[in-house]
Design an enzyme around this catalytic site. Sequence first.
Site, PDB file in Angstrom:
ATOM      1  N   GLU A   1       3.737  -4.679  12.318  1.00 53.11           N
ATOM      2  CA  GLU A   1       2.750  -3.620  12.114  1.00 53.11           C
ATOM      3  C   GLU A   1       1.640  -4.249  11.280  1.00 53.11           C
ATOM      4  OE1 GLU A   1       5.166  -0.471  10.469  1.00 53.11           O
ATOM      5  OE2 GLU A   1       5.904   0.076  12.440  1.00 53.11           O
TER       6      GLU A   1
ATOM      7  N   CYS B   1      -3.140   1.423   6.370  1.00 48.24           N
ATOM      8  CA  CYS B   1      -3.446   0.690   7.604  1.00 48.24           C
ATOM      9  C   CYS B   1      -4.165   1.588   8.596  1.00 48.24           C
ATOM     10  CB  CYS B   1      -2.172   0.144   8.216  1.00 48.24           C
ATOM     11  SG  CYS B   1      -0.951   1.440   8.472  1.00 48.24           S
TER      12      CYS B   1
ATOM     13  N   GLU C   1       7.840   1.126  16.506  1.00 48.89           N
ATOM     14  CA  GLU C   1       8.954   1.639  15.718  1.00 48.89           C
ATOM     15  C   GLU C   1       8.822   3.154  15.658  1.00 48.89           C
ATOM     16  OE1 GLU C   1      10.169  -0.506  12.251  1.00 48.89           O
ATOM     17  OE2 GLU C   1       9.471  -2.423  13.017  1.00 48.89           O
TER      18      GLU C   1
ATOM     19  N   ASN D   1       0.807  -1.234   0.000  1.00 51.39           N
ATOM     20  CA  ASN D   1       0.000   0.000   0.000  1.00 51.39           C
ATOM     21  C   ASN D   1       0.836   1.279   0.000  1.00 51.39           C
ATOM     22  OD1 ASN D   1       0.668  -0.753   2.646  1.00 51.39           O
ATOM     23  ND2 ASN D   1      -1.011   0.410   3.495  1.00 51.39           N
TER      24      ASN D   1
HETATM   25  P1  NAD Z   1      -0.043  -9.275   3.369  1.00 46.60           P
HETATM   26  O1  NAD Z   1       0.031  -9.720   4.788  1.00 46.60           O
HETATM   27  O2  NAD Z   1      -0.911 -10.034   2.447  1.00 46.60           O
HETATM   28  O3  NAD Z   1       1.398  -9.261   2.686  1.00 46.60           O
HETATM   29  C1  NAD Z   1       2.449  -8.492   3.229  1.00 46.60           C
HETATM   30  C2  NAD Z   1       3.768  -9.122   2.830  1.00 46.60           C
HETATM   31  O4  NAD Z   1       3.891 -10.389   3.453  1.00 46.60           O
HETATM   32  C3  NAD Z   1       3.918  -9.367   1.325  1.00 46.60           C
HETATM   33  O5  NAD Z   1       5.242  -9.078   0.959  1.00 46.60           O
HETATM   34  C4  NAD Z   1       3.635 -10.862   1.211  1.00 46.60           C
HETATM   35  O6  NAD Z   1       4.227 -11.466   0.087  1.00 46.60           O
HETATM   36  C5  NAD Z   1       4.250 -11.372   2.492  1.00 46.60           C
HETATM   37  N1  NAD Z   1       3.747 -12.666   2.977  1.00 46.60           N
HETATM   38  C6  NAD Z   1       2.491 -13.157   2.866  1.00 46.60           C
HETATM   39  N2  NAD Z   1       2.419 -14.363   3.475  1.00 46.60           N
HETATM   40  C7  NAD Z   1       3.646 -14.633   3.983  1.00 46.60           C
HETATM   41  C8  NAD Z   1       4.209 -15.722   4.715  1.00 46.60           C
HETATM   42  N3  NAD Z   1       3.474 -16.783   5.068  1.00 46.60           N
HETATM   43  N4  NAD Z   1       5.506 -15.661   5.065  1.00 46.60           N
HETATM   44  C9  NAD Z   1       6.269 -14.591   4.744  1.00 46.60           C
HETATM   45  N5  NAD Z   1       5.794 -13.541   4.032  1.00 46.60           N
HETATM   46  C10 NAD Z   1       4.491 -13.549   3.667  1.00 46.60           C
HETATM   47  O7  NAD Z   1      -0.467  -7.735   3.434  1.00 46.60           O
HETATM   48  P2  NAD Z   1      -0.780  -6.795   2.198  1.00 46.60           P
HETATM   49  O8  NAD Z   1      -2.076  -7.236   1.614  1.00 46.60           O
HETATM   50  O9  NAD Z   1       0.421  -6.669   1.348  1.00 46.60           O
HETATM   51  O10 NAD Z   1      -0.974  -5.385   2.939  1.00 46.60           O
HETATM   52  C11 NAD Z   1      -2.178  -4.966   3.483  1.00 46.60           C
HETATM   53  C12 NAD Z   1      -2.218  -5.241   4.979  1.00 46.60           C
HETATM   54  O11 NAD Z   1      -1.109  -4.591   5.609  1.00 46.60           O
HETATM   55  C13 NAD Z   1      -3.444  -4.679   5.655  1.00 46.60           C
HETATM   56  O12 NAD Z   1      -3.906  -5.615   6.597  1.00 46.60           O
HETATM   57  C14 NAD Z   1      -2.930  -3.440   6.377  1.00 46.60           C
HETATM   58  O13 NAD Z   1      -3.670  -3.031   7.490  1.00 46.60           O
HETATM   59  C15 NAD Z   1      -1.558  -3.892   6.759  1.00 46.60           C
HETATM   60  N6  NAD Z   1      -0.681  -2.742   7.011  1.00 46.60           N
HETATM   61  C16 NAD Z   1      -0.354  -2.427   8.302  1.00 46.60           C
HETATM   62  C17 NAD Z   1       0.432  -1.300   8.568  1.00 46.60           C
HETATM   63  C18 NAD Z   1       0.798  -0.903   9.973  1.00 46.60           C
HETATM   64  O14 NAD Z   1       1.646  -0.038  10.136  1.00 46.60           O
HETATM   65  N7  NAD Z   1       0.171  -1.486  10.995  1.00 46.60           N
HETATM   66  C19 NAD Z   1       0.898  -0.534   7.505  1.00 46.60           C
HETATM   67  C20 NAD Z   1       0.535  -0.894   6.201  1.00 46.60           C
HETATM   68  C21 NAD Z   1      -0.243  -2.007   5.964  1.00 46.60           C
END
Ligand code: NAD
Length: 487
Positions: A255, A289, A468, A156
């Site tokens: 996060e 997020c 962080e 995102n």
């Molecule tokens: P996601 O969890 O689907 O993927 C994030 C990353 O994790 C990607 O690089 C993906 O390839 C990797 N990944 C997925 N499964 C994995 C596994 N089993 N092992 C290792 N790596 C793995 O998230 P997304 O769809 O890319 O992003 C959206 C989500 O991120 C939303 O839930 C949002 O709230 C969250 N987010 C949180 C923050 C925060 O600061 N709290 C900031 C931005 C986004």
Amino acid sequence: MSAAARHFIDGAFTAGSTNRSFENFTPVDGASLGLVPEAGEAEVDAAVGAAKAALSGPWGAMAVAERAELLHKVADGITARFDEFLAAEISDTGKPKSLAAHIDIPRGAANFKVFADLVKNVGSEHFSMPTPDGTGAVNYALRVPKGVIAVISPWNLPLLLMTWKVGPALACGNCVVVKPSEETPLTATLLGEVMNEAGVPKGVYNVVHGFGPDSAGELLTRHPDVDAITFTGETATGEAIMAAAARGVRDVSFELGGKNPALVFADCDMDKVIEGTLRSVFANCGQVCLSTERIYVERPVFDEFTARLKAGAEALTPGVPEDPDTKLGPLISAEHRAKVMSYYARAKEEGAEIVTGGGVPDMPEALSDGCWIEPTIWTGLSDNSAVNREEIFGPCCHIRPFDDEAEAVALANDTPYGLCCSLWTENLSRAHRVSAQMETGLTWVNCWFLRDLRTPFGGAKQSGIGREGGVHSLEFYSELRNVCVKL
Ligand code: NAD
């Protein structure tokens, strides 16, 4: 741009040896941006090995001031190639150029400068103590890097969120292996070129591309030579990564997702609320997020708030990133749009009043394969509806009235998530009183997404582990080791 998506391992770009790749599409019109190589065990192993080797090379021996200077050069390198980073980010994400130029790319550079400056000034602790023989002893703590850090980042805010981790990790003297989201591989790749141009030693910054489960992400988090894992993404992914981190008892910084509330009290300044809430719900097409998805409004101003938010949402013109009039980009992918649309359908089935939106906008023919979606506002759903409980991550929100402060607090906290909230009131006592009751890592009063990078950032409950930002990042990216010297 010169860097098509390739792995960046030990200071060199490579397509790897798996013969596996996947296509990267822009969500603007569905056009292909090219093939991305998918890392297998050999690439992940090589990247982790390069990072480990770099720790005992010039990088490990470098004085903090010199390291900080290199990171300033990295920041300057991003700024010097601003237009390339901007082009890469907007083609991967489809977000409006105005947004990426204002937030994503500048913050990508700032994340290196802030932490480079911070580590130069960080102290340690020491204690003198008496000993039975009267000679005494002194203790001092050494702050050392953790080692090889795996950085797993989402799509995102690709450059911003990745450098938010890489900046402090490198400032503390670690080496990193980054696995960017499969949806947004370009800016992490381009950063490899900047690292080389800045003179960062090879192996300090590595990138492997691929998916999560059974792919680069999982291979990286399971790798025994990874010393700690920092992750931003969905809560369910965090659970899987935490299980992988358990082997070898590796530290994690998470996060995660949110279902963030806004509380609008009748004593608010409604102009400020509407301006702030339009951003908190719809900025980046709701894919932040910190986005607001639940809004609780004190009954006397409920109708006014709802009518004005509707008018604002309907004025958000969707369009191509380069058009300065574009206020709303597409969602990141067809798959994500299908997920968000499933909540739109569910809201309808459950009898929500659709204040605005609920569908797909009419776009020009050339953009018809893009992942466009209407900004959507609902009222009238039960507090238990999945629409009110699950993170949707789209340009949508549900508005519900409340009658008193206690009810508002209870509604806001009725969620397994705890990332952030926004409170809108001109009553300062109420602002402090309610802030203290919010079960969230971040509370904004009369604002949203106002960030000082020195402050603790992170989620409570299922929205994260650890904080962080500023010195809090140093707690995760370095380790204190005590030395006790008998005099
Ligand atoms: P996601 O969890 O689907 O993927 C994030 C990353 O994790 C990607 O690089 C993906 O390839 C990797 N990944 C997925 N499964 C994995 C596994 N089993 N092992 C290792 N790596 C793995 O998230 P997304 O769809 O890319 O992003 C959206 C989500 O991120 C939303 O839930 C949002 O709230 C969250 N987010 C949180 C923050 C925060 O600061 N709290 C900031 C931005 C986004």
